[in-house]
Motif scaffolding. Structure first.
Motif: not given
Length: 174
Positions: A100-101, A153
């Motif tokens: 998804e990411r 991140e």
């Protein structure tokens, strides 16, 4: 300087300079049963400027306002300095984003590089050349915990090898 992938390209890093075609397979460390060929984009390529088995934590501010930081354990520094790495270029059209990411891209069919691999030189220097802080730490886990707590991140790669040197486990500390 290590080149990042050009627009429309992805990279795969390997310690093997003799690969002429990449065939999907299930990696020994895979968390999914599907067979893939893996590649990375410009954002994630620097996370692979390390020997394959080297544990590392790569982090960056999602807004781009802070420095990108890569952390490794001191015991891996000689191996980082002595490993020869090769980058293979691929057409991005042969791959699909993974997850998804997306942190990587995968192909489910054999793919051939766009040309011979490029030899990646000193694995420490490109961090400086690209403005990435390379932190050499006694232990990796505290840094990994800090990165997660700060909401950055990140990519934690080969974390299971943290505390284990390139030649195997170290004696227990007293």
């Amino acid at each position: 300087m290590i080149a990042l992938p050009a627009p429309g390209e992805l990279l795969h890093f390997s310690e093997d300079p003799s690969i002429v075609a990449f065939v999907p397979h299930v990696a020994a460390t895979a968390q999914q049963p599907e067979a893939y060929v893996w590649a990375v984009d410009a954002l994630n390529s620097p996370c692979y400027w390390f020997p394959r088995q080297c544990p590392r934590v790569c982090s960056w501010d999602p807004a781009g306002s802070g420095p990108r930081v890569h952390a490794v354990e001191q015991r891996w520094l000689p191996t980082i300095r002595s490993t020869t790495l090769w980058s293979y270029r691929f057409a991005a059209d042969d791959f699909e984003p993974f997850g998804e990411r997306p942190h990587a891209y995968v192909a489910t069919h054999p793919v051939e590089p766009l040309g011979p691999p490029d030899r990646v030189g000193d694995l420490v220097a490109p961090h400086e050349q690209h403005g990435i802080e390379l932190r050499v730490l006694a232990e990796l886990e505290p840094s990994f915990t800090q990165v997660r707590e700060r909401g950055l991140e990140f990519s934690g790669i080969r974390i299971g090898n943290a505390g284990i040197g390139p030649d195997g486990p170290f004696p227990t500390r007293r």
